[in-house]
Design a protein around this motif. Structure first.
Motif: not given
Length: 197
Positions: A17-40
């Protein structure tokens, strides 16, 4: 969202979903963790790192594409099958640009899931070729040609390359499919080798 709700499938789905919204380069562990509401660091219980996350995202995109292609190809042969397979890729790129980019990012660690998903695409391409007289020794070259034309056209279109001139790209798309169909119907019967000395 609680840590208990974090699973490998949710992590990869969030990355998609992040890749679709913001581009593949936006997909990082930190960004995914932020969306999921957890620490990386919480993600490392489910993915070994960024490489594994991106490989899983590529496998997900390839599987989604293959599922669509399975449905689209049912009962078709020849140019109809070729056009159906091509349209699946074009539509998917329009609907899921980040996933589409991931599907073409094959410089990933080859996990079991990625190998399985890639094999599905190979089998679908061979199924399309069954209606054409392409010798078995030549099929890899034919598959590469089809993949190159489809990915190249769709990637150029997605990047806006065809938006600055007339006519609209749909006519060019049909001509590209006609050219591929003609190339496959008249494929040379034997492999041509060239003296590279």
């Amino acid at each position: 969202m609680s840590r208990a709700g974090v699973t490998p499938a949710r992590i990869v789905g969030t990355a998609a979903d992040l890749a679709d919204a913001d581009g593949l380069a936006a997909v990082t562990l930190s960004a995914v963790a932020r969306v999921l509401g957890v620490r990386p660091p919480s993600l490392y219980a489910h993915v070994a790192g960024a490489d594994e996350l991106h490989a899983a995202l590529t496998a997900l995109a390839l599987d989604e594409l293959a599922d669509r292609a399975d449905r689209a190809l049912a009962g078709l042969a020849g140019r109809d099958a070729l056009a159906a397979l091509a349209q699946v890729h074009r539509d998917y790129a329009r609907e899921h640009p980040g996933r589409w980019a991931a599907a073409g990012a094959l410089d990933r660690p080859v996990t079991d899931d990625l190998a399985r998903a890639g094999a599905r695409h190979h089998d679908q391409a061979l199924a399309v070729l069954r209606a054409y007289a392409v010798a078995p020794a030549e099929q890899v070259h034919a598959v590469r040609l089809v993949a190159s034309v489809l990915r190249g056209f769709v990637q150029l279109e997605a990047g806006g390359a065809f938006g600055h001139s007339d006519p609209p790209p749909d006519g060019s798309w049909e001509r590209a499919l006609d050219a591929l169909d003609a190339a496959l119907r008249t494929w040379p019967p034997v492999e041509r080798s060239r003296d590279r000395r």
